[in-house]
Motif scaffolding. Structure first.
Motif, PDB file in Angstrom:
ATOM      1  N   GLU A  15       0.833  -1.206   0.000  1.00 31.62           N
ATOM      2  CA  GLU A  15       0.000   0.000   0.000  1.00 31.62           C
ATOM      3  C   GLU A  15       0.868   1.256   0.000  1.00 31.62           C
ATOM      4  O   GLU A  15       0.574   2.227  -0.709  1.00 31.62           O
ATOM      5  CB  GLU A  15      -0.922   0.011   1.221  1.00 31.62           C
ATOM      6  N   TRP A  30      -7.369   3.776  -6.358  1.00 36.79           N
ATOM      7  CA  TRP A  30      -7.990   2.564  -6.930  1.00 36.79           C
ATOM      8  C   TRP A  30      -8.642   2.869  -8.268  1.00 36.79           C
ATOM      9  O   TRP A  30      -8.615   2.043  -9.183  1.00 36.79           O
ATOM     10  CB  TRP A  30      -9.008   1.986  -5.960  1.00 36.79           C
ATOM     11  N   TRP A  37     -12.775  -0.283  -9.909  1.00 35.86           N
ATOM     12  CA  TRP A  37     -12.477  -0.511  -8.493  1.00 35.86           C
ATOM     13  C   TRP A  37     -12.892   0.665  -7.626  1.00 35.86           C
ATOM     14  O   TRP A  37     -12.475   0.756  -6.474  1.00 35.86           O
ATOM     15  CB  TRP A  37     -10.998  -0.806  -8.310  1.00 35.86           C
ATOM     16  N   LEU A  40     -14.280  -0.491  -4.319  1.00 35.35           N
ATOM     17  CA  LEU A  40     -13.303  -0.821  -3.287  1.00 35.35           C
ATOM     18  C   LEU A  40     -12.917   0.428  -2.521  1.00 35.35           C
ATOM     19  O   LEU A  40     -12.870   0.427  -1.280  1.00 35.35           O
ATOM     20  CB  LEU A  40     -12.062  -1.464  -3.925  1.00 35.35           C
ATOM     21  N   GLN A  44     -13.761   1.158   1.408  1.00 35.90           N
ATOM     22  CA  GLN A  44     -12.679   1.450   2.347  1.00 35.90           C
ATOM     23  C   GLN A  44     -12.960   2.747   3.099  1.00 35.90           C
ATOM     24  O   GLN A  44     -12.774   2.822   4.320  1.00 35.90           O
ATOM     25  CB  GLN A  44     -11.344   1.580   1.616  1.00 35.90           C
ATOM     26  N   CYS A 355      -9.253  -6.574   2.690  1.00 37.90           N
ATOM     27  CA  CYS A 355      -7.851  -6.931   2.442  1.00 37.90           C
ATOM     28  C   CYS A 355      -7.744  -7.985   1.349  1.00 37.90           C
ATOM     29  O   CYS A 355      -6.824  -7.942   0.522  1.00 37.90           O
ATOM     30  CB  CYS A 355      -7.202  -7.417   3.731  1.00 37.90           C
ATOM     31  N   GLU A 358      -8.623  -6.109  -1.953  1.00 38.32           N
ATOM     32  CA  GLU A 358      -7.500  -5.246  -2.316  1.00 38.32           C
ATOM     33  C   GLU A 358      -6.352  -6.059  -2.907  1.00 38.32           C
ATOM     34  O   GLU A 358      -5.719  -5.654  -3.893  1.00 38.32           O
ATOM     35  CB  GLU A 358      -7.039  -4.487  -1.066  1.00 38.32           C
ATOM     36  N   SER A 440     -18.870  -2.156  -2.001  1.00 39.33           N
ATOM     37  CA  SER A 440     -17.611  -2.619  -2.591  1.00 39.33           C
ATOM     38  C   SER A 440     -17.786  -3.131  -4.015  1.00 39.33           C
ATOM     39  O   SER A 440     -16.818  -3.190  -4.782  1.00 39.33           O
ATOM     40  CB  SER A 440     -17.001  -3.727  -1.723  1.00 39.33           C
TER      41      SER A 440
END
Length: 504
Positions: A15, A30, A37, A40, A44, A355, A358, A440
């Motif tokens: 990251e 992202w 994405w 995502l 987050q 996680c 990702e 997500s």
């Protein structure tokens, strides 16, 4: 330790490399990798927002104890359990509404966080310096002083010598340990991406990630000596086994068990109590700073992409007010139960899912070669090392373990339930999890390509900084500072994952 070495630290490192390479906060980063994405990034952001809302309350629990530590005698001296559940939480009182001590604590913390973020790097750097250095000094004092307590040796021996091989087959242990590791370093929250987006383009983030992870682990291990020395003392005074006292996990460990041990310091009881709870306060405040900065920076980046430039104090004010309003339910008589459920479904279960998600995005759309290229571009020579461990973590350990433990946790919560006796609160936790999962998946149907440059056959590509030159703070909207993700406080009670620190 296994979770730190093979999952949390590598993902934390990846990251940081991505954030430096793209010079963007998490959500825009992202989207830059591939527009699909966006879900995502949004999930987050939502997860960090929710976790921040209850984490402030967890840190806020220390404030009444810091104030009470200045009283003579200590207000919880007669019955620390009653003091915790009745006086602090209000769970055994006649009032079922807001607990005004908790509301005041929440307001004070939210104000401190806002002021630190709003008024720029100078103020935040000074505050963060204190909140990083102070816990180190305090934990050294606590370790030395608690080592002198009767029974301390038994507690320390239990801490360093207790090993139950049968627990290695218990997936609950692995899930709690991994969630704690993720909570400690904050991979999955977007914090590492956001913070590293402000670093110099030549910063060696491989070394930084290793140092941060190592110091984080060492601090937790050293602090454990002080905690278990006190547990050993309590066990001796109560005539119980150390294991029995240590099993009283959750917030009860800090706010009931350890609080009840303070009188054993005799004349130094008030001073040691102040130091212990101030240490918890400063450690928690550091993590809260980091998440507040992540939320603020993400909103600022999104506004800048639309040509809107707002002062940081305004953006952070809106973010902090939003977090405060969402967090008000945690200040009620049932707030600790709500916190426990939300932490399980969002701060543990959904974090594992994020996680995994990702890691899949990094594997297929960012790529291992690009990670090495980005690191080499910054350092001139550095590569991911050790090579085969990095391969193992990148392609197998992170995605497989995170997905497997997420599915196991969800299955366990379905078949066994999480909070028997409070079905409405548990249903609320499931609803929050469902919302985050749905968010997500937003944008998966988008087919557009990202803005990453192509790599040649040697794994090299043009120097890239999607969000601008990281050395130029003005292009990134200014630097707001960074907080440590070191964590000592637990976030649950009877169903707590606070024991993750020792299990990890």
């Amino acid at each position: 330790m296994i979770c730190f070495v093979f999952i949390a630290t590598p993902l934390f490192m990846y990251e940081m490399i991505i954030g430096q390479y793209l010079a963007l906060s998490a959500l825009p980063a992202w989207v830059a990798i591939r527009p699909r994405w966006i879900g995502l990034g949004l999930s987050q952001f939502l997860m960090t927002f929710i976790v921040q809302s209850y984490y402030i309350m967890v840190v806020g629990y220390t404030i009444p104890y810091i104030v009470g530590s200045c009283e003579e005698p200590l207000p919880w001296l007669e019955d620390s359990e009653t003091y915790w559940f009745s006086t602090i939480l209000g769970m055994r009182g006649v009032s079922s509404g807001f607990q005004w001590k908790l509301v005041a604590s929440y307001v004070l913390l939210a104000t401190i966080i806002w002021a630190s973020i709003a008024f720029g790097k100078d103020l935040l750097s000074k505050v963060t310096y204190v909140t990083v250095v102070a816990p180190v000094l305090l934990v050294v004092i606590l370790v030395v002083r608690t080592a002198m307590l009767p029974g301390a040796g038994a507690g320390v021996l239990y801490y360093i010598g207790k090993f139950e091989s049968s627990k290695l087959a218990d997936l609950n242990v692995w899930a709690r340990a991994l969630s704690q590791c993720m909570f400690s370093l904050s991979p999955g929250f977007g914090t590492a991406i956001t913070m590293s987006s402000y670093t110099r383009k030549t910063e060696d983030l491989y070394k930084t990630a290793i140092v941060v992870s190592t110091v984080n682990t060492m601090f937790a291990v050293i602090a454990g000596f002080a905690i278990f020395a006190m547990i050993g003392n309590i066990a001796q005074s109560e005539g119980e086994d150390v294991a029995t006292v240590a099993s009283r996990g959750g917030q009860g460990l800090a706010f009931i068990v350890i609080a009840s041990a303070m009188p054993t310091f005799n004349e130094a009881a008030n001073a040691m109590s102040v130091m212990f709870f101030v240490m918890l306060f400063t450690l928690g405040l550091d993590s809260a700073f980091a998440w507040a900065e992540t939320l603020t920076a993400t909103v600022e980046d999104l506004l800048l992409q639309r040509g809107i430039k707002r002062p940081t104090w305004q953006v952070s004010l809106v973010v902090c007010i939003g977090v405060f309003l969402v967090g008000l339910p945690y200040t009620t008589a049932k707030g600790n139960l709500i916190l426990d459920v939300v932490d399980n479904f969002i701060g543990s279960n959904f974090l594992l899912y994020v996680c995994f998600f990702e890691s899949v995005v990094i594997i297929f759309d960012f790529g291992y070669r690009r990670l090495e290229h980005a690191l080499a571009e910054a350092t001139g020579k550095r590569t991911l090392f050790p090579k085969y461990q990095c391969y193992f973590s990148f392609y197998f350990a992170i995605p497989v373990v995170c997905l497997g433990l997420f599915l196991y946790q969800v299955y366990s919560n379905i078949t066994e339930g999480y909070l028997p006796g409070y079905p409405r609160i548990e249903v609320a936790g499931w609803i929050l999890l469902a919302i985050c999962l749905a968010v997500s998946l937003l944008g998966l149907w988008k087919c557009g390509k990202g803005t990453l440059p192509a790599l040649d056959n040697t794994g090299r590509g043009p120097r890239r900084s999607v969000g601008g030159d990281g050395d130029n703070e003005e292009e990134r909207g200014g630097f707001h500072g960074a907080g440590s993700s070191v964590e000592l406080i637990s976030c649950n009670d009877s169903h707590s994952h606070s024991v993750r620190a020792s299990e990890a």
